[in-house]
Motif scaffolding. Sequence first.
Motif, PDB file in Angstrom:
ATOM      1  N   LYS A 110      -4.837 -94.724  77.502  1.00  0.00           N
ATOM      2  CA  LYS A 110      -4.152 -96.023  77.435  1.00  0.00           C
ATOM      3  C   LYS A 110      -3.040 -96.043  76.394  1.00  0.00           C
ATOM      4  N   TYR A 111      -2.874 -94.967  75.658  1.00  0.00           N
ATOM      5  CA  TYR A 111      -1.906 -94.987  74.556  1.00  0.00           C
ATOM      6  C   TYR A 111      -0.479 -95.067  75.085  1.00  0.00           C
ATOM      7  N   SER A 112       0.386 -95.606  74.239  1.00  0.00           N
ATOM      8  CA  SER A 112       1.781 -95.804  74.628  1.00  0.00           C
ATOM      9  C   SER A 112       2.536 -94.478  74.645  1.00  0.00           C
ATOM     10  N   SER A 113       3.472 -94.357  75.581  1.00  0.00           N
ATOM     11  CA  SER A 113       4.279 -93.124  75.615  1.00  0.00           C
ATOM     12  C   SER A 113       5.236 -93.072  74.426  1.00  0.00           C
ATOM     13  N   ASN A 114       5.385 -94.188  73.722  1.00  0.00           N
ATOM     14  CA  ASN A 114       6.243 -94.209  72.526  1.00  0.00           C
ATOM     15  C   ASN A 114       5.448 -93.989  71.237  1.00  0.00           C
ATOM     16  N   LEU A 115       4.221 -93.542  71.396  1.00  0.00           N
ATOM     17  CA  LEU A 115       3.324 -93.418  70.245  1.00  0.00           C
ATOM     18  C   LEU A 115       3.937 -92.631  69.080  1.00  0.00           C
ATOM     19  N   GLU A 116       3.878 -93.230  67.899  1.00  0.00           N
ATOM     20  CA  GLU A 116       4.358 -92.533  66.693  1.00  0.00           C
ATOM     21  C   GLU A 116       3.355 -92.586  65.554  1.00  0.00           C
ATOM     22  N   VAL A 117       2.445 -93.549  65.641  1.00  0.00           N
ATOM     23  CA  VAL A 117       1.445 -93.682  64.567  1.00  0.00           C
ATOM     24  C   VAL A 117       0.069 -93.904  65.201  1.00  0.00           C
ATOM     25  N   LEU A 118      -0.877 -93.045  64.832  1.00  0.00           N
ATOM     26  CA  LEU A 118      -2.254 -93.189  65.309  1.00  0.00           C
ATOM     27  C   LEU A 118      -3.149 -93.489  64.117  1.00  0.00           C
ATOM     28  N   ILE A 119      -3.877 -94.599  64.203  1.00  0.00           N
ATOM     29  CA  ILE A 119      -4.863 -94.929  63.175  1.00  0.00           C
ATOM     30  C   ILE A 119      -6.248 -94.581  63.730  1.00  0.00           C
ATOM     31  N   ILE A 120      -7.030 -93.853  62.949  1.00  0.00           N
ATOM     32  CA  ILE A 120      -8.428 -93.596  63.328  1.00  0.00           C
ATOM     33  C   ILE A 120      -9.316 -94.106  62.201  1.00  0.00           C
ATOM     34  N   ASP A 121     -10.040 -95.181  62.503  1.00  0.00           N
ATOM     35  CA  ASP A 121     -10.932 -95.772  61.504  1.00  0.00           C
ATOM     36  C   ASP A 121     -12.313 -95.134  61.646  1.00  0.00           C
ATOM     37  N   ASP A 122     -13.115 -95.277  60.607  1.00  0.00           N
ATOM     38  CA  ASP A 122     -14.473 -94.730  60.603  1.00  0.00           C
ATOM     39  C   ASP A 122     -14.437 -93.221  60.851  1.00  0.00           C
ATOM     40  N   VAL A 123     -13.502 -92.557  60.146  1.00  0.00           N
ATOM     41  CA  VAL A 123     -13.259 -91.133  60.417  1.00  0.00           C
ATOM     42  C   VAL A 123     -14.449 -90.261  60.037  1.00  0.00           C
ATOM     43  N   ASN A 124     -15.351 -90.783  59.206  1.00  0.00           N
ATOM     44  CA  ASN A 124     -16.540 -89.995  58.845  1.00  0.00           C
ATOM     45  C   ASN A 124     -17.377 -89.651  60.081  1.00  0.00           C
ATOM     46  N   SER A 125     -17.261 -90.489  61.122  1.00  0.00           N
ATOM     47  CA  SER A 125     -18.028 -90.230  62.347  1.00  0.00           C
ATOM     48  C   SER A 125     -17.197 -89.497  63.398  1.00  0.00           C
ATOM     49  N   LEU A 126     -16.029 -89.034  63.004  1.00  0.00           N
ATOM     50  CA  LEU A 126     -15.171 -88.368  64.001  1.00  0.00           C
ATOM     51  C   LEU A 126     -15.764 -87.026  64.402  1.00  0.00           C
ATOM     52  N   ASN A 127     -15.922 -86.862  65.705  1.00  0.00           N
ATOM     53  CA  ASN A 127     -16.453 -85.633  66.263  1.00  0.00           C
ATOM     54  C   ASN A 127     -15.312 -84.617  66.336  1.00  0.00           C
ATOM     55  N   ILE A 128     -15.549 -83.398  65.847  1.00  0.00           N
ATOM     56  CA  ILE A 128     -14.472 -82.405  65.799  1.00  0.00           C
ATOM     57  C   ILE A 128     -13.916 -82.102  67.193  1.00  0.00           C
ATOM     58  N   SER A 129     -14.775 -82.104  68.211  1.00  0.00           N
ATOM     59  CA  SER A 129     -14.273 -81.795  69.560  1.00  0.00           C
ATOM     60  C   SER A 129     -13.386 -82.938  70.080  1.00  0.00           C
ATOM     61  N   ASP A 130     -13.683 -84.169  69.682  1.00  0.00           N
ATOM     62  CA  ASP A 130     -12.810 -85.296  70.069  1.00  0.00           C
ATOM     63  C   ASP A 130     -11.445 -85.164  69.384  1.00  0.00           C
ATOM     64  N   ALA A 131     -11.474 -84.777  68.096  1.00  0.00           N
ATOM     65  CA  ALA A 131     -10.216 -84.597  67.360  1.00  0.00           C
ATOM     66  C   ALA A 131      -9.386 -83.494  68.016  1.00  0.00           C
ATOM     67  N   GLN A 132     -10.054 -82.405  68.421  1.00  0.00           N
ATOM     68  CA  GLN A 132      -9.336 -81.296  69.062  1.00  0.00           C
ATOM     69  C   GLN A 132      -8.757 -81.722  70.412  1.00  0.00           C
ATOM     70  N   TYR A 133      -9.512 -82.551  71.135  1.00  0.00           N
ATOM     71  CA  TYR A 133      -9.040 -83.032  72.436  1.00  0.00           C
ATOM     72  C   TYR A 133      -7.738 -83.819  72.270  1.00  0.00           C
ATOM     73  N   VAL A 134      -7.747 -84.746  71.295  1.00  0.00           N
ATOM     74  CA  VAL A 134      -6.558 -85.588  71.068  1.00  0.00           C
ATOM     75  C   VAL A 134      -5.402 -84.728  70.539  1.00  0.00           C
ATOM     76  N   ASP A 135      -5.718 -83.798  69.652  1.00  0.00           N
ATOM     77  CA  ASP A 135      -4.700 -82.888  69.116  1.00  0.00           C
ATOM     78  C   ASP A 135      -4.012 -82.126  70.264  1.00  0.00           C
TER      79      ASP A 135
END
Length: 159
Positions: A105-130
């Motif tokens: 759903k993210y905008s094609s003009n995306l320039e800033v991504l905020i990720i809150d509650d990063v302590n619970s961030l799953n490394i595979s999710d981070a890699q997927y978005v990366d």
Amino acid sequence: MSFHYSPEQSKVEHLPKLRGAQRSVYNSILKKLKDKNGSRIIFLSGPSGSGKTLLLNHIINVCDKDVLEITSTNNSGSTLLKNSRTLHSAFGIPIVGKHEWTSPKYSSNLEVLIIDDVNSLNISDAQYVDNLLREKFRADVPFGGIAVLLAGNPMVPEM
Ligand SMILES: Nc1ncnc2c1ncn2[C@@H]1O[C@H](COP(=O)(O)OP(=O)(O)OP(=O)(O)O)[C@@H](O)[C@H]1O
């Protein structure tokens, strides 16, 4: 397209004023968000109750909505960030055990991504978005070169 922000927009929604240290952290984050040659990964760390959510809502208030994606790793919906959704929902990350595909759903003009509650961030999710953003922006740099603002509590080393 460049990242816009306009301080006068902060009047759009009333928020409690930031206090001394909060204000200086806010200013330095805005400076980093605008500096495309500096580090693009920003970590906002502070103990529970220190005002991270308030500070992020101030940042959200002054950013151009079209360039911003506000996410949380928390599926309970307990984040108090304005206009946020889960990282899974924003980027269509497949959920283990579910076979249906959900479109990002993210905008094609995306320039800033905020990720809150990063302590619970799953490394595979981070890699997927990366990977997704590297492909999307055709840039082989972390998250395709957009600014990523990670917010969470200080890490306590395990004893
Ligand atoms: N400058 C301020 N003025 C008024 N209230 C404030 C200020 N800073 C923080 N607060 C209040 O303190 C409480 C905790 O702030 P906030 O939720 O932003 O902290 P937090 O660091 O995000 O906490 P958590 O990690 O538990 O989510 C909130 O009710 C918030 O409105």
